[in-house]
Design a protein around this motif. Sequence first.
Motif, PDB file in Angstrom:
ATOM      1  N   MET A 252       0.846  -1.197   0.000  1.00  9.79           N
ATOM      2  CA  MET A 252       0.000   0.000   0.000  1.00  9.79           C
ATOM      3  C   MET A 252       0.884   1.251   0.000  1.00  9.79           C
ATOM      4  SD  MET A 252      -3.152  -1.187   0.109  1.00  9.79           S
ATOM      5  CE  MET A 252      -4.141   0.198   0.630  1.00  9.79           C
ATOM      6  N   PRO A 253       0.433   2.333  -0.651  1.00 10.35           N
ATOM      7  CA  PRO A 253       1.190   3.579  -0.596  1.00 10.35           C
ATOM      8  C   PRO A 253       1.082   4.191   0.803  1.00 10.35           C
ATOM      9  CG  PRO A 253      -0.905   3.899  -1.735  1.00 10.35           C
ATOM     10  CD  PRO A 253      -0.773   2.429  -1.475  1.00 10.35           C
ATOM     11  N   PRO A 254       2.018   5.064   1.212  1.00  9.75           N
ATOM     12  CA  PRO A 254       3.164   5.529   0.422  1.00  9.75           C
ATOM     13  C   PRO A 254       4.406   4.659   0.555  1.00  9.75           C
ATOM     14  CG  PRO A 254       3.026   6.753   2.459  1.00  9.75           C
ATOM     15  CD  PRO A 254       1.864   5.797   2.477  1.00  9.75           C
ATOM     16  N   GLY A 255       4.437   3.749   1.543  1.00  7.34           N
ATOM     17  CA  GLY A 255       5.651   2.979   1.787  1.00  7.34           C
ATOM     18  C   GLY A 255       5.882   1.857   0.793  1.00  7.34           C
ATOM     19  N   GLY A 256       4.781   1.310   0.242  1.00  3.51           N
ATOM     20  CA  GLY A 256       4.919   0.210  -0.713  1.00  3.51           C
ATOM     21  C   GLY A 256       5.414  -1.052  -0.033  1.00  3.51           C
ATOM     22  N   GLY A 257       6.368  -1.702  -0.665  1.00  5.90           N
ATOM     23  CA  GLY A 257       6.934  -2.919  -0.106  1.00  5.90           C
ATOM     24  C   GLY A 257       6.300  -4.188  -0.630  1.00  5.90           C
ATOM     25  N   GLY A 258       5.330  -4.066  -1.538  1.00  8.62           N
ATOM     26  CA  GLY A 258       4.690  -5.249  -2.108  1.00  8.62           C
ATOM     27  C   GLY A 258       5.420  -5.747  -3.343  1.00  8.62           C
ATOM     28  N   GLU A 259       4.886  -6.788  -3.932  1.00  4.40           N
ATOM     29  CA  GLU A 259       5.493  -7.377  -5.124  1.00  4.40           C
ATOM     30  C   GLU A 259       4.391  -7.832  -6.069  1.00  4.40           C
ATOM     31  OE1 GLU A 259       8.714 -10.901  -6.311  1.00  4.40           O
ATOM     32  OE2 GLU A 259       7.681 -10.945  -4.386  1.00  4.40           O
ATOM     33  N   VAL A 260       4.543  -7.509  -7.337  1.00  2.00           N
ATOM     34  CA  VAL A 260       3.604  -7.940  -8.369  1.00  2.00           C
ATOM     35  C   VAL A 260       4.337  -8.871  -9.320  1.00  2.00           C
ATOM     36  CG1 VAL A 260       2.131  -7.231 -10.279  1.00  2.00           C
ATOM     37  CG2 VAL A 260       2.260  -5.812  -8.226  1.00  2.00           C
ATOM     38  N   VAL A 261       3.814 -10.080  -9.485  1.00  2.57           N
ATOM     39  CA  VAL A 261       4.408 -11.050 -10.406  1.00  2.57           C
ATOM     40  C   VAL A 261       3.517 -11.132 -11.641  1.00  2.57           C
ATOM     41  CG1 VAL A 261       5.139 -13.430 -10.744  1.00  2.57           C
ATOM     42  CG2 VAL A 261       5.393 -12.359  -8.500  1.00  2.57           C
ATOM     43  N   PHE A 262       4.053 -10.719 -12.784  1.00  2.00           N
ATOM     44  CA  PHE A 262       3.291 -10.723 -14.036  1.00  2.00           C
ATOM     45  C   PHE A 262       3.912 -11.727 -14.997  1.00  2.00           C
ATOM     46  CE2 PHE A 262       2.796  -9.183 -18.430  1.00  2.00           C
ATOM     47  CZ  PHE A 262       1.410  -9.191 -18.523  1.00  2.00           C
ATOM     48  N   SER A 263       3.099 -12.623 -15.509  1.00  2.00           N
ATOM     49  CA  SER A 263       3.570 -13.582 -16.512  1.00  2.00           C
ATOM     50  C   SER A 263       2.627 -13.543 -17.700  1.00  2.00           C
ATOM     51  CB  SER A 263       3.630 -14.997 -15.923  1.00  2.00           C
ATOM     52  OG  SER A 263       2.349 -15.409 -15.493  1.00  2.00           O
ATOM     53  N   CYS A 264       3.197 -13.666 -18.887  1.00  2.00           N
ATOM     54  CA  CYS A 264       2.392 -13.559 -20.099  1.00  2.00           C
ATOM     55  C   CYS A 264       3.004 -14.435 -21.185  1.00  2.00           C
ATOM     56  CB  CYS A 264       2.335 -12.103 -20.563  1.00  2.00           C
ATOM     57  SG  CYS A 264       1.371 -11.852 -22.067  1.00  2.00           S
ATOM     58  N   PRO A 265       2.214 -15.254 -21.847  1.00  2.00           N
ATOM     59  CA  PRO A 265       2.761 -16.066 -22.940  1.00  2.00           C
ATOM     60  C   PRO A 265       3.156 -15.191 -24.127  1.00  2.00           C
ATOM     61  CG  PRO A 265       0.375 -16.264 -22.871  1.00  2.00           C
ATOM     62  CD  PRO A 265       0.773 -15.490 -21.652  1.00  2.00           C
ATOM     63  N   VAL A 266       4.138 -15.640 -24.882  1.00  4.71           N
ATOM     64  CA  VAL A 266       4.585 -14.900 -26.058  1.00  4.71           C
ATOM     65  C   VAL A 266       3.627 -15.188 -27.215  1.00  4.71           C
ATOM     66  CG1 VAL A 266       6.434 -14.610 -27.741  1.00  4.71           C
ATOM     67  CG2 VAL A 266       6.987 -14.924 -25.330  1.00  4.71           C
ATOM     68  N   ARG A 267       3.097 -14.140 -27.802  1.00  7.25           N
ATOM     69  CA  ARG A 267       2.207 -14.270 -28.952  1.00  7.25           C
ATOM     70  C   ARG A 267       2.810 -13.513 -30.129  1.00  7.25           C
ATOM     71  NH1 ARG A 267       0.570 -17.935 -26.824  1.00  7.25           N
ATOM     72  NH2 ARG A 267      -1.463 -18.374 -25.890  1.00  7.25           N
ATOM     73  N   LYS A 268       2.822 -14.154 -31.287  1.00  6.92           N
ATOM     74  CA  LYS A 268       3.402 -13.500 -32.457  1.00  6.92           C
ATOM     75  C   LYS A 268       2.469 -12.429 -33.009  1.00  6.92           C
ATOM     76  CE  LYS A 268       5.747 -14.387 -36.831  1.00  6.92           C
ATOM     77  NZ  LYS A 268       6.207 -15.399 -37.806  1.00  6.92           N
ATOM     78  N   VAL A 269       1.175 -12.745 -33.068  1.00  7.02           N
ATOM     79  CA  VAL A 269       0.199 -11.779 -33.581  1.00  7.02           C
ATOM     80  C   VAL A 269      -1.026 -11.786 -32.673  1.00  7.02           C
ATOM     81  CG1 VAL A 269       0.935 -11.935 -35.993  1.00  7.02           C
ATOM     82  CG2 VAL A 269      -0.808 -13.508 -35.129  1.00  7.02           C
ATOM     83  N   LEU A 270      -1.801 -10.706 -32.757  1.00  5.18           N
ATOM     84  CA  LEU A 270      -3.054 -10.597 -32.013  1.00  5.18           C
ATOM     85  C   LEU A 270      -4.218 -10.820 -32.973  1.00  5.18           C
ATOM     86  CD1 LEU A 270      -2.265  -7.420 -29.881  1.00  5.18           C
ATOM     87  CD2 LEU A 270      -2.299  -9.782 -29.091  1.00  5.18           C
TER      88      LEU A 270
END
Length: 215
Positions: free
Chosen positions: A1-19
């Motif tokens: 939470m702001p203002p101190g923060g301290g969290g972590e966000v893990v983002f994963s996404c498959p590789v796509r050649k086209v949409l």
Amino acid sequence: MPPGGGGEVVFSCPVRKVLKPIQLTDPGKIKRIRGMAYSVRVSPQMANRIVDSARSILNEFIPDIYIYTDHMKGVNSGKSPGFGLSLVAETTSGTFLSAELASNPQGQGAAVLPEDLGRNCARLLLEEIYRGGCVDSTNQSLALLLMTLGQQDVSKVLLGPLSPYTIEFLRHLKSFFQIMFKIETKPCGEELKGGDKVLMTCVGIGFSNLSKTLK
């Protein structure tokens, strides 16, 4: 939470050649609402109070509601206290409309009661449902960007009233990609409840992703 923060966000996404081009024109009807009330470095009862206040409003419209609670303490809770609520409404056609609110950062602004936050977030979700469309107002610009980068084929999406941010974002898309959307207004009636809708249509630029998967 702001203002101190301290969290972590893990983002994963498959590789796509086209949409792939999309055709999102049927928003469907709301069938269930899910949510997450979270609290860090405060009493665990804060999350329960948020859930009770949000349900007091949403239960008047639909019975299928489940709001989870997530309370963190100790080193996993970050450096600042706070709480918030995230709500998602799912429709019969598989689209999602969301709303989120969080307490004011420590030392900034007036203190927010969890009951007020829960009720206000529930009203925000109802506002998104009234606006309608297949994408909520927060993510309108993301949907339009993905349509722009899609294959050279026609994509359509039905949105609620365009937010000021989305209108400015359309100007940026024209500046960067020289692409213009066809905008058709769909007034509310028997088929489309709530606010007036906007049907956005464009042909993608055919962007191709050249990155490779790391092994």
